[in-house]
Design an enzyme around this catalytic site. Structure first.
Site, PDB file in Angstrom:
ATOM      1  N   TYR A 102      49.741 -18.898   2.173  1.00 25.34           N
ATOM      2  CA  TYR A 102      48.345 -18.696   2.561  1.00 25.34           C
ATOM      3  C   TYR A 102      48.105 -19.296   3.947  1.00 25.34           C
ATOM      4  O   TYR A 102      48.625 -20.378   4.254  1.00 25.34           O
ATOM      5  CB  TYR A 102      47.398 -19.393   1.577  1.00 25.34           C
ATOM      6  CG  TYR A 102      47.275 -18.691   0.254  1.00 25.34           C
ATOM      7  CD1 TYR A 102      46.256 -17.770   0.013  1.00 25.34           C
ATOM      8  CD2 TYR A 102      48.164 -18.964  -0.773  1.00 25.34           C
ATOM      9  CE1 TYR A 102      46.136 -17.135  -1.216  1.00 25.34           C
ATOM     10  CE2 TYR A 102      48.057 -18.335  -2.007  1.00 25.34           C
ATOM     11  CZ  TYR A 102      47.040 -17.426  -2.216  1.00 25.34           C
ATOM     12  OH  TYR A 102      46.934 -16.810  -3.431  1.00 25.34           O
ATOM     13  N   TYR A 155      54.892 -17.292  -4.837  1.00 23.34           N
ATOM     14  CA  TYR A 155      55.048 -18.636  -4.265  1.00 23.34           C
ATOM     15  C   TYR A 155      55.125 -19.684  -5.369  1.00 23.34           C
ATOM     16  O   TYR A 155      54.588 -19.495  -6.461  1.00 23.34           O
ATOM     17  CB  TYR A 155      53.918 -18.951  -3.273  1.00 23.34           C
ATOM     18  CG  TYR A 155      52.518 -18.867  -3.827  1.00 23.34           C
ATOM     19  CD1 TYR A 155      51.943 -19.943  -4.497  1.00 23.34           C
ATOM     20  CD2 TYR A 155      51.755 -17.707  -3.671  1.00 23.34           C
ATOM     21  CE1 TYR A 155      50.651 -19.863  -4.993  1.00 23.34           C
ATOM     22  CE2 TYR A 155      50.466 -17.619  -4.164  1.00 23.34           C
ATOM     23  CZ  TYR A 155      49.923 -18.698  -4.828  1.00 23.34           C
ATOM     24  OH  TYR A 155      48.643 -18.617  -5.314  1.00 23.34           O
ATOM     25  N   ARG A 160      53.904 -18.477  -8.941  1.00 18.77           N
ATOM     26  CA  ARG A 160      52.839 -17.512  -9.199  1.00 18.77           C
ATOM     27  C   ARG A 160      53.351 -16.103  -8.962  1.00 18.77           C
ATOM     28  O   ARG A 160      53.992 -15.829  -7.948  1.00 18.77           O
ATOM     29  CB  ARG A 160      51.642 -17.722  -8.252  1.00 18.77           C
ATOM     30  CG  ARG A 160      50.771 -18.950  -8.417  1.00 18.77           C
ATOM     31  CD  ARG A 160      50.048 -19.139  -9.739  1.00 18.77           C
ATOM     32  NE  ARG A 160      49.636 -17.987 -10.511  1.00 18.77           N
ATOM     33  CZ  ARG A 160      48.516 -17.276 -10.348  1.00 18.77           C
ATOM     34  NH1 ARG A 160      47.661 -17.582  -9.414  1.00 18.77           N
ATOM     35  NH2 ARG A 160      48.220 -16.268 -11.144  1.00 18.77           N
ATOM     36  N   HIS A 199      49.919 -11.629  -6.320  1.00 18.29           N
ATOM     37  CA  HIS A 199      48.549 -11.348  -6.750  1.00 18.29           C
ATOM     38  C   HIS A 199      47.607 -11.322  -5.563  1.00 18.29           C
ATOM     39  O   HIS A 199      47.862 -11.932  -4.526  1.00 18.29           O
ATOM     40  CB  HIS A 199      48.064 -12.380  -7.777  1.00 18.29           C
ATOM     41  CG  HIS A 199      47.980 -13.780  -7.234  1.00 18.29           C
ATOM     42  ND1 HIS A 199      49.073 -14.614  -7.182  1.00 18.29           N
ATOM     43  CD2 HIS A 199      46.943 -14.484  -6.707  1.00 18.29           C
ATOM     44  CE1 HIS A 199      48.710 -15.771  -6.644  1.00 18.29           C
ATOM     45  NE2 HIS A 199      47.427 -15.717  -6.337  1.00 18.29           N
ATOM     46  N   HIS A 233      43.429 -11.967  -4.783  1.00 20.96           N
ATOM     47  CA  HIS A 233      42.185 -12.530  -5.330  1.00 20.96           C
ATOM     48  C   HIS A 233      40.993 -11.641  -4.968  1.00 20.96           C
ATOM     49  O   HIS A 233      40.927 -11.114  -3.853  1.00 20.96           O
ATOM     50  CB  HIS A 233      41.914 -13.913  -4.730  1.00 20.96           C
ATOM     51  CG  HIS A 233      42.913 -14.966  -5.085  1.00 20.96           C
ATOM     52  ND1 HIS A 233      42.741 -15.824  -6.139  1.00 20.96           N
ATOM     53  CD2 HIS A 233      44.088 -15.308  -4.516  1.00 20.96           C
ATOM     54  CE1 HIS A 233      43.762 -16.661  -6.202  1.00 20.96           C
ATOM     55  NE2 HIS A 233      44.605 -16.372  -5.220  1.00 20.96           N
TER      56      HIS A 233
END
Lengths: 235, 177
Positions: free
Chosen positions: A105, A144, A154, A157, A159
């Site tokens: 991120y 990640y 995870r 995905h 959000h």
């Protein structure tokens, strides 16, 4: 006398994740111990904010932030926003955020040792059209690691944040990708008890949305809570 | 009533990286020039161990004063490293309730964060408002200590503060809407 918008029906049992979900460690100190107080819905719950494109301009292409293409597998995501009665929810904002193709991120709190991409930030924003349809272009986010348990990763995905037409319809969720081997190991995905409800968080590959020689397409629909048939009355 | 044809999408946590959609100006509901009784609303969010919740998204929504071009009636703020959030808004007035009921002035508040799979909704009321005594939501709470978890206290001229405890002693009353 004013007639308010109708209230929302209760959510169906087991189709939402309980906040006390021990396998997801961060819930341990953050879930209320007492059950939530059921309150009558009033105008506070049956109406809600409207975020308009005037103040929140659309950002439907996350891949061309700087004019240079972001690294990664370009994808198109499209679908509909409807309510539980399958009525379209038009002109509603969908906020989008995600990791880059390397699973990082663009956020100071993300310390994963994977490269940032100077041409990818990871924020998008679109509005549904009059029939509830939306579409945006992005890159497929990477998996990640996270600290929940040994060797925890995870699944890929994206959000989302949606508002609908009443504050009780507010929805924060995540969209997953079909065939991801991490899904059966992910305590956030698994927290929703009902398997069918859980699996509806997985997008489907969409050849119709796929653009030749450009990008794969995925389909993902959002369903917001439905309203009761009868409006409430205030005298 | 016919069964719904579809089922509402499951919620998932907002996670620790939601600040990608933060936009700090959203905490200022007066940014479009609304006029009226300006207030600041602050608070601190703590977890079951009494530690600050430093990565939360806090949202407020109010049906009074009504939405207008100059007043969005909706705000979003982050908590800082001390778990503290701050909004600037207009003080709400009484809000119609069901039937003849009047609701006391209040803000709807939702807290979303890592470790919260479905946003926690509560209300912020204002200490000393006469309508608090007959408010249909506050009246559902028998225990005065629990009611007090929803009552913001004055913190100076035009300033109100309410601490929110997610779990444990003095746990905030959260609501199923």
């Amino acid at each position: 006398m004013t007639v308010d918008a109708a209230g929302f029906r209760p959510l169906q049992p087991r189709t939402q994740p309980p906040n006390d979900s021990p396998e997801y460690g961060s819930t341990r100190l953050r879930h209320p111990a007492r059950p939530a107080l059921r309150i009558p819905q009033s105008v506070t719950e049956t109406t809600g904010p409207v975020l308009s494109p005037k103040h929140f301009p659309p950002m439907p292409d996350l891949t061309m932030l700087t004019g240079q293409a972001a690294m990664g597998e370009r994808i198109i995501v499209r679908g509909r926003v409807v309510d539980e009665d399958n009525r379209p929810v038009p002109s509603t904002i969908i906020e989008i955020w995600q990791a880059n193709a390397a699973g990082r991120y663009d956020h100071p709190g993300d310390t994963h040792d994977a490269p940032l991409d100077p041409n990818f930030h990871g924020e998008g924003r679109v509005f549904s059209d009059e029939d509830g349809w939306y579409q945006f272009t992005t890159i497929k986010p990477g998996a990640y690691p996270w600290g929940n348990h040994h060797n925890a990763w995870r699944p890929n995905h994206i959000h989302y944040s949606l508002f609908g037409t009443g504050f009780a319809q507010r929805l924060i969720t995540q969209m997953y990708f079909p065939g991801d081997p991490l899904l059966p190991l992910d305590p956030i995905f698994l927290a929703t008890p009902d398997a069918a409800a859980r699996n509806r968080l997985i997008a489907s590959f969409d050849i119709e949305a796929t653009q030749p020689a450009w990008a794969l397409g995925y389909r993902f629909d959002f369903v917001l809570r439905g309203r009761n048939a009868t409006p409430m009355e205030n005298t | 009533m016919a069964a719904p044809r579809l089922t509402a999408t499951a919620s998932q946590t907002i996670g620790p990286f939601w600040h990608l959609i933060e936009h700090a100006e959203m905490a200022d509901l007066l940014r479009f020039g609304a006029t009226g009784e300006a207030i600041t609303v602050t608070g601190t969010i703590t977890d079951g161990a009494g530690q600050p919740v430093a990565d939360a998204a806090v949202e407020i929504w109010q049906s009074s004063p009504p939405v207008s071009d100059s007043f969005p009636a909706y705000g979003r703020a982050r908590t800082d490293t001390a778990g503290r959030f701050e909004f600037r808004t207009l003080k709400p007035g009484p809000v119609p309730g069901l039937g003849n009921a009047q609701q006391a002035p209040h803000l709807a508040v939702t807290i979303m964060a890592r470790g919260i799979l479905r946003g926690l909704t509560t209300r912020l009321y204002f200490q000393g408002e006469p309508l608090n005594d007959t408010d249909p939501v506050l009246s559902l709470i028998d225990d005065p200590a629990q009611r007090a978890t929803l009552l913001a206290r004055p913190a100076g001229p035009g300033a109100w503060t309410l601490d929110i405890r997610l779990q444990g002693e003095n746990e905030t009353v959260f609501m199923d809407i």
